[in-house]
Design an enzyme around this catalytic site. Structure first.
Site, short mmCIF file in Angstrom:
data_model
loop_
_atom_site.label_atom_id
_atom_site.label_comp_id
_atom_site.label_asym_id
_atom_site.label_seq_id
_atom_site.Cartn_x
_atom_site.Cartn_y
_atom_site.Cartn_z
N ASP A 159 0.14 -9.70 2.12
CA ASP A 159 -0.89 -9.68 1.08
C ASP A 159 -2.09 -10.57 1.41
O ASP A 159 -2.51 -11.40 0.60
CB ASP A 159 -0.31 -10.13 -0.27
CG ASP A 159 1.05 -9.53 -0.57
OD1 ASP A 159 1.27 -8.37 -0.18
OD2 ASP A 159 1.88 -10.22 -1.19
N GLU A 188 -0.82 -0.11 -6.00
CA GLU A 188 -1.10 -1.53 -6.16
C GLU A 188 -2.12 -2.01 -5.13
O GLU A 188 -2.66 -1.22 -4.35
CB GLU A 188 0.19 -2.36 -6.02
CG GLU A 188 0.84 -2.27 -4.65
CD GLU A 188 2.18 -2.98 -4.57
OE1 GLU A 188 2.67 -3.44 -5.62
OE2 GLU A 188 2.73 -3.06 -3.46
#
Length: 323
Positions: A41, A209
């Site tokens: 991420d 997402e």
């Protein structure tokens, strides 16, 4: 006629220049993964010639974020930062102290703002330096987006985008049980933490997402991840609009990055994009080959290019030959 001594000197100088160029080229090759260790991420900023990469520490976050500092993507220095605070970690709606998926931006006021998931909610931090010290941006020490604020939305994976006119936007959101992803968005006021209006659902096609906003030649590219982050279905897609809040047209060439046929790249996703010397680069994570009950991920870097019509081309996950 050149004497033997002069010839030998010329040969020696030529050899040294060749070796020097060869060494430079070898140093400039950036393979994947770009650094040892397990991270996911990523977000990135560049300040005063230095790149700062903020990332989740695998497996699946911990009590601090990973921060990697580099000037050339060859040598990295690992740093520790003090965000989030204990107050954030013990919030009753944060689902524990797990911290992950940061987004960091430098605002017009010269301060750095971090939007980070603590458990299942979004918190905001502010600092005068990329490495802190960080403090809660909200004086009341409450989350920017509480975990139970929007039913059906998993309030994680925030991304801050600052448009050319200085207007800032915040994007976030995922789904539950790997289905029904939702992307929320809202304008931010100049303090970078106050919502200018109510957040809206701007979910584009095939979204799950990890939203990331990019603007190029007057077009807004909402990039995101789709599939399951725990297996080979995870991939990067995008949608295009003439405004930062949509409506969206699904991008051509989707998915632009997915599991490769030879399985050297598995489950690439949750990325960020930046420019260096006119070239776009995409920084993302992929699944590390393993036999574990949980997934470990590693950071990768590749070039990202566009065609003449502004479509993002499919990405070849080969690493960078020269940065």
């Amino acid at each position: 006629m050149i004497s033997i001594n002069i010839f030998n000197r010329i040969l020696t100088i030529t050899l040294l220049i060749t070796l020097s160029h060869s060494a430079f080229a070898q140093k400039a090759v950036i393979g994947n993964p770009i650094v040892k260790g397990y991270y996911a991420d990523p977000t990135i900023i560049k300040d005063k010639g230095v790149f700062y990469i903020y990332a989740t520490i695998d497996p699946w976050g911990g009590k601090e974020l990973g921060v990697l500092v580099t000037k050339d993507f060859v040598s990295f220095e690992t740093k520790h930062i003090n965000w989030p605070t204990k107050a954030a970690c013990t919030s009753p709606t944060s689902n524990g102290s797990m911290v992950w998926a940061p987004s960091v931006r430098k605002a017009a006021n010269g301060k750095f703002y971090m939007y980070v998931a603590v458990g299942s909610e979004i918190w905001a931090g502010v600092s005068d330096h990329p490495l802190g010290p960080w403090r809660n941006a909200k004086n009341d020490h409450t989350p920017l987006v509480a975990g139970n604020k929007y039913p059906g939305v998993h309030n994680i994976d925030a991304d801050c985008f600052i448009d050319q006119d200085g207007q800032a936007y915040l994007y976030w959101g995922s789904g539950f049980n790997w289905v029904n992803g939702h992307c929320m968005a809202v304008k931010l006021k100049k303090d970078m933490i106050t919502f200018d209006g109510e957040p809206i659902d701007i979910t584009p096609p095939h979204y799950f997402e990890a939203p990331h906003m990019l603007k190029r030649n007057g077009l807004y590219y909402l990039m995101y991840s789709y599939g399951k982050a725990i297996d080979a279905t995870y991939q990067i897609r995008y949608a295009v609009s003439k405004t930062p809040l949509g409506p969206w047209a699904e991008g051509e060439n989707d998915p632009i990055l997915s599991t490769s046929r030879d399985s050297t790249t598995v489950g690439p996703g949750h990325h960020t994009v930046f420019q260096q010397n006119g070239q776009y680069y995409i920084l993302y994570h992929r699944i590390h080959p393993q036999k574990r009950e949980y997934v470990l991920r590693e950071l990768c870097l590749d070039c990202m290019n566009f065609d003449s019509r502004g479509n993002i081309l499919k990405i070849r996950p080969n690493g960078i030959k020269r940065f």
